[in-house]
Motif scaffolding. Structure first.
Motif, PDB file in Angstrom:
ATOM      1  N   ASP A   1       0.885  -1.163   0.000  1.00 33.71           N
ATOM      2  CA  ASP A   1       0.000   0.000   0.000  1.00 33.71           C
ATOM      3  C   ASP A   1       0.928   1.220   0.000  1.00 33.71           C
ATOM      4  OD1 ASP A   1      -1.410   2.266   0.878  1.00 33.71           O
ATOM      5  OD2 ASP A   1      -2.863   1.054   1.970  1.00 33.71           O
ATOM      6  N   ALA A   2       1.065   1.856  -1.166  1.00 31.22           N
ATOM      7  CA  ALA A   2       2.088   2.897  -1.335  1.00 31.22           C
ATOM      8  C   ALA A   2       1.900   4.034  -0.343  1.00 31.22           C
ATOM      9  CB  ALA A   2       2.070   3.417  -2.769  1.00 31.22           C
ATOM     10  N   GLN A   3       0.649   4.379  -0.106  1.00 31.99           N
ATOM     11  CA  GLN A   3       0.388   5.505   0.812  1.00 31.99           C
ATOM     12  C   GLN A   3       0.751   5.117   2.250  1.00 31.99           C
ATOM     13  OE1 GLN A   3      -3.602   7.017   0.538  1.00 31.99           O
ATOM     14  NE2 GLN A   3      -3.187   8.575   2.100  1.00 31.99           N
ATOM     15  N   ALA A   4       0.373   3.911   2.657  1.00 30.46           N
ATOM     16  CA  ALA A   4       0.701   3.444   4.012  1.00 30.46           C
ATOM     17  C   ALA A   4       2.217   3.344   4.167  1.00 30.46           C
ATOM     18  CB  ALA A   4       0.040   2.098   4.283  1.00 30.46           C
ATOM     19  N   ASN A   5       2.877   2.912   3.091  1.00 32.82           N
ATOM     20  CA  ASN A   5       4.344   2.808   3.147  1.00 32.82           C
ATOM     21  C   ASN A   5       4.969   4.183   3.352  1.00 32.82           C
ATOM     22  OD1 ASN A   5       6.921   1.565   2.940  1.00 32.82           O
ATOM     23  ND2 ASN A   5       7.064   2.285   0.810  1.00 32.82           N
ATOM     24  N   ARG A   6       4.510   5.165   2.610  1.00 29.60           N
ATOM     25  CA  ARG A   6       5.063   6.521   2.753  1.00 29.60           C
ATOM     26  C   ARG A   6       4.780   7.084   4.140  1.00 29.60           C
ATOM     27  NH1 ARG A   6       3.417   7.173  -2.498  1.00 29.60           N
ATOM     28  NH2 ARG A   6       1.447   8.116  -1.847  1.00 29.60           N
ATOM     29  N   ALA A   7       3.623   6.725   4.686  1.00 31.96           N
ATOM     30  CA  ALA A   7       3.212   7.289   5.985  1.00 31.96           C
ATOM     31  C   ALA A   7       3.924   6.624   7.166  1.00 31.96           C
ATOM     32  CB  ALA A   7       1.701   7.148   6.146  1.00 31.96           C
TER      33      ALA A   7
END
Ligand SMILES: Nc1ncnc2c1ncn2[C@@H]1O[C@H](COP(=O)(O)OP(=O)(O)O)[C@@H](O)[C@H]1O
Ligand SMILES: CC(=O)OP(=O)(O)O
Ligand SMILES: [Mg+2]
Length: 455
Positions: A401-407
């Protein structure tokens, strides 16, 4: 008494000691070549204070920082020594004098910046633990063949552990200097060693073997051990509490910090790791090469290098720093690579490739993957490194999950896999001190009302 009742369980400890625990906190210490990391742990939960003295190397810029607070310069007053402050428990001048004498006799670590850091730590502990300490728990990187559970660090244990220094030259001598210094600073408190190697003690024999003739390995004690065990034990506890796939599952744990390793875990137990005999094997690291064709070493030995120059090259001058020619710090390398620095780009590419190769090897050992977890300074903070590995393992059905990874920035435990991922993916900020404190408390509890004898 020198062992916990169940050393293997202590090595894997996943929960804090419950009710009726001794209320005194445990001071956990991780002494390195240039830093002294510490935390004061109550019977349950995280540290009530934690911090780090850094820049303690000769010629360094000594600094002090408590978690959540600003960094400060650490004043050095050369005349003061560790024993000059009142010892915890109010033993008074006699103990202070003995501590001073012990510090002077033991020499290493009891002078200059390290001494100033201890002074500051001692005063901070007195403020935060007026009731005194139950124990000081030391992270010791190498426990050797007997290091499968926490041990009281008496003179015999220190001598045995000092003999392992050549196997972990970046860590072991400094870990033991830390023990001597803390023993001088807190002479009435048991000093307990908690070993990075312990978590791996139950690995199958085939993982311990080296492909050399037994006549050369057995007598010399040449075998594989595995490291970062306190960190992996912490992750095991956190993941067991959160993931239904942990129990019985196949997990790949990635401790990516200055030192870096992977650990394959099946049903909660370490079955393989990338580090082996020493903390030099496996992944490329900040300044360490990781795995290296032994033919390269033979070639270098035949062309002017000796053991000392090779040790320097492999432990201090290689890895991200050596390949980039710039820095061991991922943050610096990402910034430089983005500006077109070829060395930084090469170092990042090689780090990622080595990570993928080793991850593939351990996944094969596990026969598949149910869970992947990242920790350590890079694993907790570097979304690009995490994404690179998951992309490389996409053929196994891993999806991020790209967004979860960035967060995920290492503040809390986060799950970062996408809904269609076949494997759970986690980021878990590690707390090696908490595991060491837990192990030391378990050892004290196992010794009954009589505390472990002092070292
Ligand atoms: N925000 C960040 N982004 C990328 N890498 C980071 C970040 N913060 C720390 N790191 C990396 O983590 C490394 C230190 O890892 P750490 O686990 O703290 O090391 P140590 O083994 O000294 O405890 C740094 O050298 C750096 O490469
Ligand atoms: C074993 C090891 O490499 O430890 P660290 O990551 O603290 O250097
Ligand atoms: Mg570390």
């Amino acid at each position: 008494m020198s062992r916990a009742a169940d050393p293997a369980a202590a090595g894997r400890a996943g929960a804090d000691t419950p009710q009726r625990a001794d209320p005194r906190p445990v001071l956990a210490v991780n002494a390195g070549s240039s830093s002294l990391k510490f935390g004061l742990y109550p019977a349950t939960g995280p540290a009530c204070f934690a911090g780090e003295a850094s820049g303690l190397e000769p010629g360094g810029r000594p600094r002090w920082r408590l978690a959540g607070g600003p960094e400060q310069a650490l004043d050095i007053e050369p005349q003061r020594t560790v024993g000059a402050l009142p010892a915890l428990g109010g033993e008074g001048p006699a103990v202070a004098a003995a501590a001073q004498a012990a510090g002077a006799a033991e020499g290493a670590g009891a002078a200059g910046a390290f001494d100033a850091a201890l002074q500051r730590l001692q005063a901070t502990v007195v403020d935060h633990a007026p009731q005194g300490l139950l124990a000081v728990a030391h992270r010791i990187v190498h426990g050797g063949a007997q290091g499968d559970g926490p041990q009281v660090l008496d003179d015999a244990a220190l001598a045995r552990l000092a003999a392992l220094s050549p196997l972990a030259p970046l860590h072991q001598p400094h870990n033991l200097d830390g023990v001597r210094a803390l023993r001088a600073a807190f002479p009435d408190v048991p000093q307990i060693g908690c070993f990075d190697t312990a978590f791996h003690a139950g690995q199958p024999e085939v993982e311990r073997l080296l492909p050399l003739p037994p006549a050369r390995t057995e007598a010399a004690g040449l075998r594989r051990y595995g490291f970062h065990g306190l960190s992996y034990a912490y992750l095991a506890g956190e993941l067991a509490a959160r993931s239904a796939r942990w129990a019985g599952g196949r997990a790949l744990l990635a401790h990516l910090g200055n030192g870096a390793s992977l650990c394959a875990v099946h049903d909660g137990r370490s079955v393989a790791s990338t580090m082996g005999f020493s903390a030099l094997d496996g992944l490329m690291m900040g300044t360490r090469s990781g795995s290296l064709d032994a033919g390269v070493l033979l070639y270098l030995l035949a062309h002017g290098d000796d053991a000392a120059s090779l040790e320097r090259l492999l432990y201090r001058e290689s890895g991200l720093k050596g390949v980039s020619g710039l820095s061991a710090d991922m943050r610096v390398l990402h910034a430089a690579a983005a500006q077109g620095h070829a060395g930084a780009q090469r170092a990042l590419a090689l780090f990622a490739r080595r990570l993928l190769r080793e991850a593939g090897a351990l996944t094969a050992v596990l026969g598949g993957l149910d869970l992947l977890a990242f920790t350590g300074g890079i694993g907790e903070h570097d979304a690009a490194v995490r994404a690179g590995l998951v992309e490389g393992l996409a053929f196994l059905g891993l999806r991020l999950d790209a967004q979860a990874n960035r967060a995920a920035t290492g503040d809390t435990v986060c799950r970062i896999d996408a809904a269609d991922s076949r494997t759970e993916i986690w980021v878990v900020p590690t707390d090696e001190g908490r595991v060491a404190a837990r192990q030391a408390r378990a050892l004290c509890a196992a010794s009954g009302p009589d505390r472990p004898e002092r070292s």
